[in-house]
Design a protein around this motif. Structure first.
Motif, PDB file in Angstrom:
ATOM      1  N   ILE A   1    -127.104  65.366  -0.570  1.00  0.00           N
ATOM      2  CA  ILE A   1    -127.339  66.000   0.725  1.00  0.00           C
ATOM      3  C   ILE A   1    -125.992  66.407   1.340  1.00  0.00           C
ATOM      4  CG2 ILE A   1    -128.043  65.524   3.117  1.00  0.00           C
ATOM      5  CD1 ILE A   1    -130.357  66.120   1.357  1.00  0.00           C
ATOM      6  N   VAL A   2    -125.940  67.557   1.981  1.00  0.00           N
ATOM      7  CA  VAL A   2    -124.704  68.024   2.626  1.00  0.00           C
ATOM      8  C   VAL A   2    -124.539  67.298   3.957  1.00  0.00           C
ATOM      9  CG1 VAL A   2    -123.474  69.998   3.570  1.00  0.00           C
ATOM     10  CG2 VAL A   2    -124.867  70.266   1.508  1.00  0.00           C
ATOM     11  N   LEU A   3    -123.418  66.606   4.093  1.00  0.00           N
ATOM     12  CA  LEU A   3    -123.108  65.871   5.317  1.00  0.00           C
ATOM     13  C   LEU A   3    -121.656  66.141   5.673  1.00  0.00           C
ATOM     14  CD1 LEU A   3    -124.249  63.863   7.395  1.00  0.00           C
ATOM     15  CD2 LEU A   3    -123.394  62.015   5.971  1.00  0.00           C
ATOM     16  N   GLY A   4    -121.440  66.836   6.781  1.00  0.00           N
ATOM     17  CA  GLY A   4    -120.076  67.175   7.175  1.00  0.00           C
ATOM     18  C   GLY A   4    -119.428  68.178   6.252  1.00  0.00           C
ATOM     19  N   GLY A   5    -120.228  69.050   5.656  1.00  0.00           N
ATOM     20  CA  GLY A   5    -119.674  70.061   4.778  1.00  0.00           C
ATOM     21  C   GLY A   5    -119.464  69.615   3.347  1.00  0.00           C
ATOM     22  N   ARG A   6    -119.857  68.384   3.005  1.00  0.00           N
ATOM     23  CA  ARG A   6    -119.691  67.879   1.648  1.00  0.00           C
ATOM     24  C   ARG A   6    -121.009  67.339   1.123  1.00  0.00           C
ATOM     25  NH1 ARG A   6    -114.100  64.311   1.343  1.00  0.00           N
ATOM     26  NH2 ARG A   6    -112.617  65.972   1.848  1.00  0.00           N
ATOM     27  N   ASN A   7    -121.205  67.450  -0.179  1.00  0.00           N
ATOM     28  CA  ASN A   7    -122.361  66.842  -0.825  1.00  0.00           C
ATOM     29  C   ASN A   7    -122.038  65.373  -1.096  1.00  0.00           C
ATOM     30  OD1 ASN A   7    -122.331  69.897  -2.032  1.00  0.00           O
ATOM     31  ND2 ASN A   7    -124.389  69.178  -1.649  1.00  0.00           N
ATOM     32  N   ILE A   8    -122.670  64.506  -0.334  1.00  0.00           N
ATOM     33  CA  ILE A   8    -122.404  63.081  -0.505  1.00  0.00           C
ATOM     34  C   ILE A   8    -123.062  62.575  -1.792  1.00  0.00           C
ATOM     35  CG2 ILE A   8    -122.141  62.648   1.952  1.00  0.00           C
ATOM     36  CD1 ILE A   8    -124.978  61.523   1.974  1.00  0.00           C
ATOM     37  N   LYS A   9    -122.522  61.492  -2.309  1.00  0.00           N
ATOM     38  CA  LYS A   9    -123.072  60.846  -3.502  1.00  0.00           C
ATOM     39  C   LYS A   9    -123.655  59.498  -3.099  1.00  0.00           C
ATOM     40  CE  LYS A   9    -119.366  62.892  -6.271  1.00  0.00           C
ATOM     41  NZ  LYS A   9    -118.188  62.603  -7.143  1.00  0.00           N
TER      42      LYS A   9
ATOM     43  N   ILE B   1    -117.545  61.069   1.300  1.00  0.00           N
ATOM     44  CA  ILE B   1    -117.757  61.198   2.739  1.00  0.00           C
ATOM     45  C   ILE B   1    -116.603  61.982   3.354  1.00  0.00           C
ATOM     46  CG2 ILE B   1    -118.104  59.943   4.901  1.00  0.00           C
ATOM     47  CD1 ILE B   1    -119.098  57.580   3.267  1.00  0.00           C
ATOM     48  N   TYR B   2    -116.930  62.967   4.163  1.00  0.00           N
ATOM     49  CA  TYR B   2    -115.914  63.774   4.843  1.00  0.00           C
ATOM     50  C   TYR B   2    -115.046  62.868   5.714  1.00  0.00           C
ATOM     51  CZ  TYR B   2    -113.989  67.474   7.836  1.00  0.00           C
ATOM     52  OH  TYR B   2    -113.156  68.314   8.518  1.00  0.00           O
ATOM     53  N   TYR B   3    -113.724  63.115   5.675  1.00  0.00           N
ATOM     54  CA  TYR B   3    -112.789  62.165   6.276  1.00  0.00           C
ATOM     55  C   TYR B   3    -112.948  62.033   7.788  1.00  0.00           C
ATOM     56  CZ  TYR B   3    -109.666  65.642   8.406  1.00  0.00           C
ATOM     57  OH  TYR B   3    -109.137  66.622   9.193  1.00  0.00           O
TER      58      TYR B   3
ATOM     59  N   ASP C   1    -120.757  55.679  12.806  1.00  0.00           N
ATOM     60  CA  ASP C   1    -121.928  56.042  13.606  1.00  0.00           C
ATOM     61  C   ASP C   1    -122.720  57.180  12.961  1.00  0.00           C
ATOM     62  OD1 ASP C   1    -121.257  54.117  15.417  1.00  0.00           O
ATOM     63  OD2 ASP C   1    -120.262  55.484  16.820  1.00  0.00           O
ATOM     64  N   THR C   2    -122.015  58.163  12.410  1.00  0.00           N
ATOM     65  CA  THR C   2    -122.701  59.286  11.770  1.00  0.00           C
ATOM     66  C   THR C   2    -123.415  58.837  10.504  1.00  0.00           C
ATOM     67  OG1 THR C   2    -121.021  60.789  12.641  1.00  0.00           O
ATOM     68  CG2 THR C   2    -122.417  61.605  10.864  1.00  0.00           C
TER      69      THR C   2
ATOM     70  N   VAL D   1    -121.738  67.656  11.906  1.00  0.00           N
ATOM     71  CA  VAL D   1    -121.905  66.536  10.994  1.00  0.00           C
ATOM     72  C   VAL D   1    -122.946  65.548  11.475  1.00  0.00           C
ATOM     73  CG1 VAL D   1    -119.551  66.714  10.146  1.00  0.00           C
ATOM     74  CG2 VAL D   1    -120.011  65.308  12.142  1.00  0.00           C
ATOM     75  N   GLY D   2    -123.362  65.581  12.719  1.00  0.00           N
ATOM     76  CA  GLY D   2    -124.305  64.602  13.225  1.00  0.00           C
ATOM     77  C   GLY D   2    -125.723  65.115  13.148  1.00  0.00           C
ATOM     78  N   PHE D   3    -126.632  64.288  12.647  1.00  0.00           N
ATOM     79  CA  PHE D   3    -128.035  64.671  12.661  1.00  0.00           C
ATOM     80  C   PHE D   3    -128.882  63.422  12.566  1.00  0.00           C
ATOM     81  CE2 PHE D   3    -129.249  64.014   8.262  1.00  0.00           C
ATOM     82  CZ  PHE D   3    -128.040  64.036   7.610  1.00  0.00           C
TER      83      PHE D   3
END
Length: 479
Positions: free
Chosen positions: A157-165, A100-102, A107-108, A340-342
């Motif tokens: 999925i890309v979330l905040g510029g990173r591919n989350i696991k 997760i992007y720092y 909420d996101t 980062v929000g969607f």
């Protein structure tokens, strides 16, 4: 004289088959002999009862220990099975989210994972030094199907510029036999799970849409017990298995009333079969959340009328293809930060197979206590990895650093690997860079010695922070 028996009183002498006393060698009367036999019988019964009581106490103690460890129930085997099934359901409701992007907050994460079903809690772990989260979280849904859909559709999925696991918690292995049994029971019912249902849609509306794939046996949205409004998800059961498969493949990510449906196969049997029936009047252990869901189903109320649908529009809508990677409902981000929000991440193509990343969910119990969450039995795997923070700055990394760290840490044991990781604290130019040095030892005891020796030690004008690092995070390059 054949036998002498003494029990603290006058000695009894058995002579020629006759009982006599030592005092005067008088034979016992029939009444005295009967009393003696009764006394012997009473003593034997008391001895047996004493042994049985001790055995019962030991068994009860073992059952209570087993119950406290989440391994069984002290009441009955039937209730133990019921408790284990409820425990398995609770584990199935959780997913692990890593990388997760720092800058992203709770909420996101909630906004991104909410389309798959109501979320009970989000547990993020925070670093006491940097005062930032550690890059992973646990998301708990109300229903196991919500967690399963999130697992299938959110991994990478890309979330905040990173591919989350996205994966399962590490302790899912403890409940895997029961989870497999629930899956077998679920296959006996042609049920599908439907989430992200628009609040203005009713049970009849969902039924009218999904009956295009076959005859429906039941269709019900789960509702709030007090307000009567549905929670945005429900279950549809078909008469034929093929109908359920067609509905999942056609209706997942279908835009209905302005929201993209999330549709998947049910991974649990109907609610009434989740808890085994009781016999002999014994109470059955229940899960309050499942019970509340059952009350919601029983008190289902009719919702408002369906949003206007064009006649004959269903076949075209079902066949409509969404553009790959479309993100709807994007919240504008401040300048200099990625968006980062969607609300809904829309994928037109089927999601890729989910990699097994459940082992990344290992963490310490104190991290759960910091967030006020209940502790759960976690994996017992010991870590052999130490992380060194604040040892050098970004300009202090050179070709000799790895060798120097290997030599220094070699004093505490055999060093298998040294990994130097530069972590950028933002996407903008000039963002700060933190250097983390990971040292993997051959044994956990060696790592512990190194942590005790190096933590808070000064190195080149810097106070080094040495800590244990989760083994599976390191193995999966989650640094």
């Amino acid at each position: 004289m054949a036998v002498t028996v003494s029990s603290g009183g006058p000695a009894l002498i058995m002579e020629n088959g006759q009982s006599t006393t030592k005092l005067g060698l008088l034979p016992l009367t029939p009444h005295q002999q009967e009393a003696l036999q009764k006394a012997k019988k009473y003593c034997m019964e008391q001895s047996i009862n004493s042994v049985l009581i001790k055995q019962t106490q030991q068994l009860s103690s073992l059952q209570m220990v087993s119950l406290s460890m989440g391994l069984g129930d002290a009441l009955s085997p039937l209730q133990s099975v019921a408790a284990q099934r409820q425990r398995a359901l609770a584990i199935m409701c959780r997913v692990y989210v890593g990388s997760i992007y720092y800058e992203l907050g709770e909420d996101t994460i909630r906004q991104a994972f909410a389309p798959f079903g109501p979320i009970k809690s989000i547990d993020m772990s925070w670093d006491s030094v940097t005062m930032k989260h550690k890059g992973f979280a646990f998301v708990e849904y109300e229903m196991p199907e919500g967690a399963q859909l999130a697992l299938e559709q959110m991994n990478s999925i890309v979330l905040g510029g990173r591919n989350i696991k996205v994966g399962r918690p590490s302790n899912i292995g403890q409940a895997q036999p029961i989870i497999d049994q629930l899956a077998v029971e679920a296959r006996a019912f042609n049920r599908i799970y439907v989430a992200s249902v628009h609040p203005d849609l009713s049970d009849d509306d969902i039924k009218s849409v999904f009956e295009a794939f076959g005859k429906i046996k039941s269709c019900m949205l789960v509702r709030e017990p007090i307000s009567g409004w549905h929670k945005g998800f429900g279950f549809v059961e078909y008469e034929k298995a093929q109908s359920a498969l067609d509905a999942v493949s056609s209706m997942n990510l279908f835009d209905l009333g302005g929201q993209y449906l999330r549709v998947g196969k049910a991974v649990t049997p109907p609610l009434t079969l989740l808890t085994p029936p009781t016999t002999g009047g014994l109470p059955t252990a229940k899960n309050t959340d499942q019970e509340s869901v059952g009350m919601s189903v029983l008190t289902a109320l009719a919702g408002p009328v369906l949003l206007s649908q064009p006649p004959g529009g269903l076949p075209q809508a079902v066949m409509a293809a969404q553009a790959p990677g479309v993100i709807t409902g994007v919240t504008p981000a401040p300048p200099g930060l990625p968006q980062v929000g969607f609300v809904n991440a829309v994928l037109a193509l089927p999601p890729p197979p989910v990699a097994s990343v459940g082992s990344e969910a290992l963490r310490k119990e104190e991290e759960q206590q910091q967030r006020g969450g209940a502790t759960e039995p976690l994996s017992e795997q010991e870590s052999t990895v130490m992380v060194l923070r604040n040892m050098v700055g970004p300009h202090g990394v050179d070709d000799d650093l790895e060798a120097e760290v290997t030599e220094e840490c070699g004093k505490f044991g055999r060093v298998k690997r040294v990994v130097i990781y530069r972590e950028r604290q933002g996407e903008e130019d000039g963002a700060d860079i933190i250097v983390k040095i990971f040292v993997e030892f051959s044994e956990a005891a060696e790592m512990n010695r190194a942590v005790r020796a190096l933590n808070r030690r000064w190195f080149g004008g810097r106070k080094v922070i040495a800590e244990e690092y989760e083994q599976d995070h390191f193995d999966h390059r989650d640094l």
